[in-house]
Design a protein around this motif. Structure first.
Motif, PDB file in Angstrom:
ATOM      1  N   LEU A 116      12.042  54.597  40.447  1.00  8.25           N
ATOM      2  CA  LEU A 116      12.938  53.457  40.661  1.00  8.25           C
ATOM      3  C   LEU A 116      14.061  53.502  39.642  1.00  8.25           C
ATOM      4  CD1 LEU A 116      13.695  50.793  42.020  1.00  8.25           C
ATOM      5  CD2 LEU A 116      12.113  49.631  40.462  1.00  8.25           C
ATOM      6  N   LEU A 117      15.288  53.635  40.131  1.00  7.49           N
ATOM      7  CA  LEU A 117      16.481  53.640  39.286  1.00  7.49           C
ATOM      8  C   LEU A 117      17.301  52.406  39.619  1.00  7.49           C
ATOM      9  CD1 LEU A 117      15.508  56.598  39.056  1.00  7.49           C
ATOM     10  CD2 LEU A 117      17.880  57.321  39.252  1.00  7.49           C
ATOM     11  N   LEU A 118      17.585  51.590  38.602  1.00  6.80           N
ATOM     12  CA  LEU A 118      18.303  50.337  38.800  1.00  6.80           C
ATOM     13  C   LEU A 118      19.565  50.324  37.944  1.00  6.80           C
ATOM     14  CD1 LEU A 118      15.208  47.970  38.572  1.00  6.80           C
ATOM     15  CD2 LEU A 118      16.437  48.581  40.661  1.00  6.80           C
ATOM     16  N   VAL A 173      30.489  30.253  37.153  1.00  6.22           N
ATOM     17  CA  VAL A 173      29.441  30.957  36.417  1.00  6.22           C
ATOM     18  C   VAL A 173      28.277  31.252  37.359  1.00  6.22           C
ATOM     19  CG1 VAL A 173      27.830  30.849  34.488  1.00  6.22           C
ATOM     20  CG2 VAL A 173      30.104  29.814  34.279  1.00  6.22           C
ATOM     21  N   LEU A 174      27.852  32.513  37.394  1.00  5.59           N
ATOM     22  CA  LEU A 174      26.737  32.897  38.257  1.00  5.59           C
ATOM     23  C   LEU A 174      25.402  32.634  37.572  1.00  5.59           C
ATOM     24  CD1 LEU A 174      27.963  36.295  39.766  1.00  5.59           C
ATOM     25  CD2 LEU A 174      27.633  34.150  40.979  1.00  5.59           C
ATOM     26  N   SER A 175      24.379  32.480  38.382  1.00  3.11           N
ATOM     27  CA  SER A 175      23.029  32.289  37.870  1.00  3.11           C
ATOM     28  C   SER A 175      22.248  33.576  38.022  1.00  3.11           C
ATOM     29  CB  SER A 175      22.328  31.161  38.640  1.00  3.11           C
ATOM     30  OG  SER A 175      20.943  31.144  38.339  1.00  3.11           O
ATOM     31  N   GLY A 176      21.384  33.840  37.061  1.00  2.72           N
ATOM     32  CA  GLY A 176      20.546  35.029  37.124  1.00  2.72           C
ATOM     33  C   GLY A 176      19.309  34.836  37.968  1.00  2.72           C
ATOM     34  N   GLN A 177      19.084  33.613  38.470  1.00  2.92           N
ATOM     35  CA  GLN A 177      17.926  33.359  39.315  1.00  2.92           C
ATOM     36  C   GLN A 177      18.134  33.977  40.686  1.00  2.92           C
ATOM     37  OE1 GLN A 177      15.097  31.909  38.108  1.00  2.92           O
ATOM     38  NE2 GLN A 177      16.246  32.074  36.183  1.00  2.92           N
ATOM     39  N   LEU A 178      17.084  34.553  41.233  1.00  2.00           N
ATOM     40  CA  LEU A 178      17.191  35.171  42.538  1.00  2.00           C
ATOM     41  C   LEU A 178      17.157  34.120  43.636  1.00  2.00           C
ATOM     42  CD1 LEU A 178      14.954  38.315  42.075  1.00  2.00           C
ATOM     43  CD2 LEU A 178      17.313  37.925  41.450  1.00  2.00           C
ATOM     44  N   MET A 179      17.669  34.504  44.802  1.00  2.00           N
ATOM     45  CA  MET A 179      17.770  33.566  45.911  1.00  2.00           C
ATOM     46  C   MET A 179      16.389  33.100  46.364  1.00  2.00           C
ATOM     47  SD  MET A 179      20.719  35.488  48.142  1.00  2.00           S
ATOM     48  CE  MET A 179      20.537  34.311  49.471  1.00  2.00           C
ATOM     49  N   VAL A 180      16.298  31.846  46.767  1.00  2.00           N
ATOM     50  CA  VAL A 180      15.049  31.279  47.235  1.00  2.00           C
ATOM     51  C   VAL A 180      14.555  32.070  48.441  1.00  2.00           C
ATOM     52  CG1 VAL A 180      13.956  29.235  48.219  1.00  2.00           C
ATOM     53  CG2 VAL A 180      15.664  28.996  46.408  1.00  2.00           C
ATOM     54  N   VAL A 189      18.441  39.225  35.043  1.00  2.00           N
ATOM     55  CA  VAL A 189      17.881  39.790  36.270  1.00  2.00           C
ATOM     56  C   VAL A 189      16.904  40.920  35.962  1.00  2.00           C
ATOM     57  CG1 VAL A 189      18.438  40.925  38.455  1.00  2.00           C
ATOM     58  CG2 VAL A 189      19.910  39.111  37.592  1.00  2.00           C
ATOM     59  N   VAL A 190      17.213  41.769  34.978  1.00  2.00           N
ATOM     60  CA  VAL A 190      16.291  42.872  34.680  1.00  2.00           C
ATOM     61  C   VAL A 190      14.965  42.344  34.145  1.00  2.00           C
ATOM     62  CG1 VAL A 190      16.887  43.369  32.263  1.00  2.00           C
ATOM     63  CG2 VAL A 190      16.214  45.228  33.766  1.00  2.00           C
ATOM     64  N   ARG A 191      14.985  41.197  33.493  1.00  2.00           N
ATOM     65  CA  ARG A 191      13.721  40.605  33.018  1.00  2.00           C
ATOM     66  C   ARG A 191      12.814  40.258  34.198  1.00  2.00           C
ATOM     67  NH1 ARG A 191      13.887  39.570  27.602  1.00  2.00           N
ATOM     68  NH2 ARG A 191      15.932  39.180  26.670  1.00  2.00           N
ATOM     69  N   LEU A 192      13.407  39.861  35.316  1.00  2.00           N
ATOM     70  CA  LEU A 192      12.596  39.534  36.495  1.00  2.00           C
ATOM     71  C   LEU A 192      11.941  40.793  37.058  1.00  2.00           C
ATOM     72  CD1 LEU A 192      15.042  37.019  38.211  1.00  2.00           C
ATOM     73  CD2 LEU A 192      13.009  36.499  36.841  1.00  2.00           C
ATOM     74  N   TYR A 193      12.638  41.915  37.001  1.00  2.00           N
ATOM     75  CA  TYR A 193      12.045  43.177  37.442  1.00  2.00           C
ATOM     76  C   TYR A 193      10.924  43.613  36.498  1.00  2.00           C
ATOM     77  CZ  TYR A 193      15.633  44.217  40.996  1.00  2.00           C
ATOM     78  OH  TYR A 193      16.437  44.212  42.114  1.00  2.00           O
ATOM     79  N   LEU A 194      11.140  43.372  35.200  1.00  2.00           N
ATOM     80  CA  LEU A 194      10.154  43.810  34.210  1.00  2.00           C
ATOM     81  C   LEU A 194       8.919  42.922  34.182  1.00  2.00           C
ATOM     82  CD1 LEU A 194      12.547  44.677  31.237  1.00  2.00           C
ATOM     83  CD2 LEU A 194      11.275  46.296  32.653  1.00  2.00           C
ATOM     84  N   LEU A 234      12.790  53.956  30.848  1.00  2.00           N
ATOM     85  CA  LEU A 234      14.100  54.010  30.216  1.00  2.00           C
ATOM     86  C   LEU A 234      14.893  52.756  30.531  1.00  2.00           C
ATOM     87  CD1 LEU A 234      13.935  57.191  31.958  1.00  2.00           C
ATOM     88  CD2 LEU A 234      14.861  57.544  29.684  1.00  2.00           C
ATOM     89  N   ILE A 235      15.381  52.084  29.482  1.00  2.00           N
ATOM     90  CA  ILE A 235      16.245  50.921  29.647  1.00  2.00           C
ATOM     91  C   ILE A 235      17.462  51.122  28.749  1.00  2.00           C
ATOM     92  CG2 ILE A 235      16.477  48.429  29.443  1.00  2.00           C
ATOM     93  CD1 ILE A 235      13.540  48.125  29.860  1.00  2.00           C
TER      94      ILE A 235
END
Length: 710
Positions: free
Chosen positions: A189-191, A204-211, A238-243, A258-259
Motif C-alpha cells: 500500500l502506497l499512499l 478550511v477543510l476537515s480531516g474527518q472522513l465522509m460519513v 488523515v494519515v493518522r486514520l489510516y495508521l 515508511l512514513i
C-alpha cells in the motif's frame, strides 16, 4: 525496450532486466523477434509509434508505457488500445493529465491487464467503476482520489476486482479512504497525501472522513506500507486514520514501513502502540519514520532488521554513535543495504550530538565503519548538513566514499567536498566583514570571492583535489547532487515565496569552477543538481560537463556564484549547445535575465521537454520565449516565476497557450510573479507529475526505496 531515437545506444542492467536503448526500427524488430514474449516491454514514446510500421507480432506486446509520452493524443491512445489492447498485461498512463476521462475509460478494453497505473489521469468514481469492472485479472492498481470521489458509486463487479488487488498506489487530493477498504488482499500500500488545508475559496477543510465510509482497511496481509505527506496539518490528520487500524494489529508479514513527513509530526498513543508492536513482532527490510518519532527515542535499539535494503533517517538528530551501534550493530556487515538517506542528519558522522557545532569536523572513523559495513550501497544521501573533514591522510570524506564502487546516485553538501587545507590555486576568500552595499541595490553574498578568476580558459581539474579523485573512482554514477548545506529554494510548496536565504557555509567558498569541471568525468551521468556554490566565478566548468556528459537528461542549477549577478550565463550558453539529450532544466537565481541569448542557447537542446525558471528579481523577453517555443517542438512544460509584473506574465502565458496548445495536448504553461500573493493558488493547478519532478526543488537521492513501484 525503448524505441527512442534520442536514447543512448547502450544496454544497462537494473533489477535483473535488460533495457535496450537507441536502436533503429529494423534492428529493434530483429531483437524483438528473438525475445520471449514474457520479457518484452514496449516503451511507446514521443508519437506513440505505429506498431504496424514495425510489423510486430501483437502477442509479443505485454507492457506499454505511455507516461511522459507528451505527444500521445486522444486519437493515438484510442488507436493503440484498439489494435493491441487485448494483449496488454501491464499498462502505465501515469501523468497523462491531458487525456480526457472518456479516453482513459478505453482502458476497460484491455481485459488482460494485471497491472495498470492511472495516477494523474482524470477519472470520476463512475468511470473508475466501469474500468475496473472489466479487469478481472488486475492485481496492481495506481489511481488518484480527487474531490467528489464516492465509493458508494463503485459497482459490485468493481469491488470484486478490487478485492483481488494486491498492490495499490493511491494519491489523495481529498480526505478519503479511497478504494482501500475494498482491497481485501493488499500486500503493498502506497499512499501520497496531497490534500490542501483550504479550498480555493478559502474554506478550511476537515480531516474527518465522509460519513458512511468504512474505517476498516484490510491490512492483515500487508508487507509494504508507505505514506508520503505534503505539508499541511490535514494530511497528518488523515494519515493518522489510516495508521489507527495498523496499531490494533500489526501485520505479521510487514517488512517495509515508511512514513515521509515534512516538518514535525507528533507521536500519538496509537502510533506509539504501533511502533512497540512492530519492535516486538516484525523484522523489517525498509524503514523511514518522522524525525519526532525517533529523536530522543530508544526505538532503534529495539527494532529488529532482517536484511535491510533501504533506511532513511532524514532530518533526525541521530548521532554517529547511535548510527553505528543501533543500526549497523557496531560494524556488522550490512551488505544488503542498497539505499541510505541521512539527509539533514547533522550529527550522523559525529560521536555525540549534544556537544557538536555545525563547523566542527566529522569523526572519519564513523564514516569509515559505515563504508566498510555497507559496501554495496547504490544510493547515498548526506545532504543538508555540514560534514567537514580533517586534514588526516586518507581520512577525507571524499576519499572514504570512493570505496563505495557500486554507487549510482550520490547527494553531498557542497562544503563536504572542499579540500581540508586551502588549495594553492585559489585566492583566499575575503572575510565576512568586508563592506557590503546598503540600501535598495542588488544584494551581494557576504563572503563571496571578488577577485578575478585564476582560470582564464577551461579549468583543468587538479588530480590533487579529493573531489576529482572521488568522481574518478565512481565512473558509473548516474545522479549527482551538490547542494549547499544552508540552501533553501525560493519556490515554496504551500506558503508564500521565500524572500531571504541563509549565507553559504564558509568552506563552500573553496568549491568552484575546477570542481564543477571535474564532474565531466562522469560519462554516464543522467541527472545533475548544483545548488549554492558561491565559489563559482565564471561557470567555465559547465562546458566540461556539456562536452563529456552526453547522457545528461536533467539539469538543476541554483544560486551559483554571486547572488547579485548571473556570472555563469556565457558558460551555460556554451554548455547547452552540447546537451542534445537534455529533457529537463531547472534554473533558480535571484537576478536571472531570460533574454534572447539564453533562449537561443536553450533552443539547441533538441530533446528538451520541460523548463522551470525561478528568479525573484529576474526578467524575461516575451518575444524570445515565443521564438524558443516555436523552435523546440517537444517542450510541453514552461514554468517561469520571476519579478515581472502580473500583466506581463498573464499576457505571455495566454500567448503561449494560444499559439501552441492545439498541437501540444500536454502543454502546461505557468508564467507568474514569484512574490505575488496568489502564487499558492497557481501552484495547486500544476499537474503533480511536473510539480514533483521539476517545479519544486528537492534532493531526490534515496528519497524513497528503489523499485518502490513498477
Amino acid at each position: 525496450v525503448s524505441n527512442d531515437e534520442d536514447a543512448a545506444p547502450i544496454a544497462t542492467e537494473a533489477a535483473g532486466d535488460t533495457h535496450l536503448l537507441g536502436f533503429s526500427d529494423e534492428i529493434l524488430l530483429h531483437i524483438l523477434s528473438h525475445v520471449p514474449s514474457t520479457d518484452l516491454v514496449l516503451n511507446v514514446r514521443r508519437t506513440c509509434r505505429k506498431l504496424a510500421a514495425l510489423c510486430l507480432d501483437k502477442s509479443l506486446v505485454h507492457t506499454v508505457l505511455l507516461q511522459k509520452d507528451y505527444q500521445a493524443s486522444e486519437d493515438k491512445v484510442k488507436q493503440l488500445v484498439k489494435e493491441i489492447g487485448r494483449e496488454i498485461q501491464h499498462l502505465s498512463m501515469a501523468g497523462c493529465y491531458w487525456l480526457s476521462g472518456s479516453t482513459v475509460e478505453h482502458v476497460a478494453r484491455c481485459r488482460s491487464l494485471v497491472k495498470v497505473n492511472l495516477s494523474g489521469c482524470h477519472l470520476t468514481s463512475l468511470r473508475l467503476s466501469k474500468v475496473l469492472s472489466a479487469l478481472q485479472h488486475l492485481r496492481s492498481l495506481a489511481i488518484d482520489v480527487s474531490p467528489g470521489f464516492d465509493a458508494s458509486q463503485l459497482s459490485s463487479e468493481c469491488k470484486a476486482t478490487l478485492s483481488r488487488v494486491q498492490e495499490l498506489k493511491q494519491t489523495l487530493f481529498t480526505p478519503s479512504y479511497g478504494v482501500v477498504p475494498c482491497c481485501a488482499s493488499l500486500q503493498k500500500l502506497l499512499l501520497y497525501f496531497e490534500i490542501l488545508d483550504r479550498t480555493r475559496e478559502g474554506a478550511v477543510l476537515s480531516g474527518q472522513l465522509m460519513v458512511g465510509q468504512s474505517n476498516v482497511p484490510h491490512y492483515q496481509n500487508l508487507r509494504v506500507f508507505y505514506a508520503r505527506l505534503a505539508p499541511g496539518y490535514i494530511n497528518q490528520e488523515v494519515v493518522r486514520l489510516y495508521l489507527a487500524v495498523l496499531s490494533d494489529r500489526t501485520p505479521e508479514n510487514l517488512h517495509a514501513f515508511l512514513i515521509s513527513v515534512p516538518g514535525s509530526f507528533a507521536e500519538s498513543g496509537a502510533t506509539k502502540n504501533l511502533l512497540d508492536s512492530m519492535a516486538r513482532n516484525v523484522a523489517l527490510d525498509a524503514l523511514q519514520l518522522p524525525k519526532s518519532w525517533l529523536n530522543g527515542s530508544t526505538l532503534l535499539q529495539h527494532m529488529k532488521f532482517n536484511n535491510p535494503f533501504y533506511l532513511s533517517f532524514s532530518r533526525c538528530s541521530l548521532s554517529g554513535g547511535h548510527l553505528i551501534q543501533r543500526v549497523i550493530n557496531g560494524g556488522k556487515e550490512l551488505r544488503s543495504l542498497a539505499s541510505l538517506n541521512l539527509s539533514g542528519c547533522v550529527h550522523c558522522l559525529s560521536p555525540d550530538s549534544l556537544l557538536r557545532k555545525a563547523e566542527d569536523e566529522i569523526d572519519s572513523s564513523i564514516l569509515e565503519t559505515l563504508v566498510a559495513s555497507c559496501s554495496n550501497l547504490c544510493h547515498l544521501n548526506l545532504s543538508a548538513a555540514h560534514h567537514h573533514s580533517s586534514e588526516g591522510l586518507g581520512r577525507h570524506l571524499c576519499q572514504l566514499l570512493a570505496r563505495l564502487c557500486h554507487l549510482r546516485s550520490l547527494s553531498l553538501p557542497v562544503c563536504s567536498v572542499a579540500d581540508s587545507a586551502p588549495r594553492p590555486d585559489r585566492a583566499p576568500a575575503p572575510p565576512a566583514m568586508h563592506a557590503v552595499p546598503r540600501g535598495f541595490g542588488k544584494k551581494v553574498r557576504i563572503g563571496v570571492q571578488t577577485c578575478p578568476s585564476p582560470f582564464l580558459g577551461q579549468p583543468v581539474p587538479q588530480p590533487s583535489s579529493v573531489f576529482w579523485s572521488l568522481l574518478k573512482k565512481l565512473p558509473f554514477l548516474e545522479r549527482l547532487e551538490l547542494i549547499g548545506s544552508n540552501f533553501s529554494s525560493a519556490m515554496p510548496r504551500n506558503e508564500p515565496a521565500i524572500r531571504n536565504s541563509l549565507p553559504p557555509c564558509s568552506r563552500a567558498q573553496n568549491v568552484g569552477d575546477s570542481e564543477v569541471a571535474a564532474i565531466g568525468q562522469l560519462a554516464f551521468l543522467r541527472h545533475l543538481t548544483l545548488a549554492q556554490l558561491p565559489g563559482v566565478l565564471t561557470g567555465s566548468g559547465l562546458l566540461s560537463i556539456g562536452l563529456q556528459c552526453q547522457q545528461l537528461q536533467s539539469l538543476s542549477l541554483a544560486n551559483l556564484g554571486m547572488m547579485g549577478k548571473v556570472v555563469y550565463m556565457p558558460a551555460l550558453a556554451d554548455m547547452l549547445r552540447h546537451c542534445k539529450r537534455l529533457k529537463d532544466i531547472r534554473l533558480e537565481q535571484p537576478y536571472f535575465s531570460a533574454n534572447a541569448q539564453f533562449f537561443q542557447a536553450l533552443g539547441q537542446c533538441s530533446s528538451l521537454q520541460r523548463l522551470c525558471l525561478v528568479s525573484r528579481s529576474g526578467t524575461l523577453q516575451p518575444d524570445a520565449v515565443l521564438a524558443f517555443m516555436a523552435r523546440c517542438l517537444h517542450v510541453v512544460v514552461c514554468h517561469m516565476f520571476t519579478g515581472e509584473s502580473l500583466t506581463t506574465c498573464k499576457s505571455l502565458q495566454q500567448s503561449l497557450l494560444r499559439s501552441f496548445q492545439a498541437e501540444r495536448p500536454a502543454l502546461n504553461v505557468v508564467i507568474f510573479p514569484l512574490l505575488h500573493e496568489g502564487l499558492t493558488d497557481v501552484i495547486r493547478d500544476v499537474p503533480m507529475v511536473h510539480l514533483d519532478e521539476i517545479t519544486l526543488f528537492k534532493s531526490r537521492v534515496a528519497e524513497e526505496p528503489p523499485n518502490l513501484w513498477w
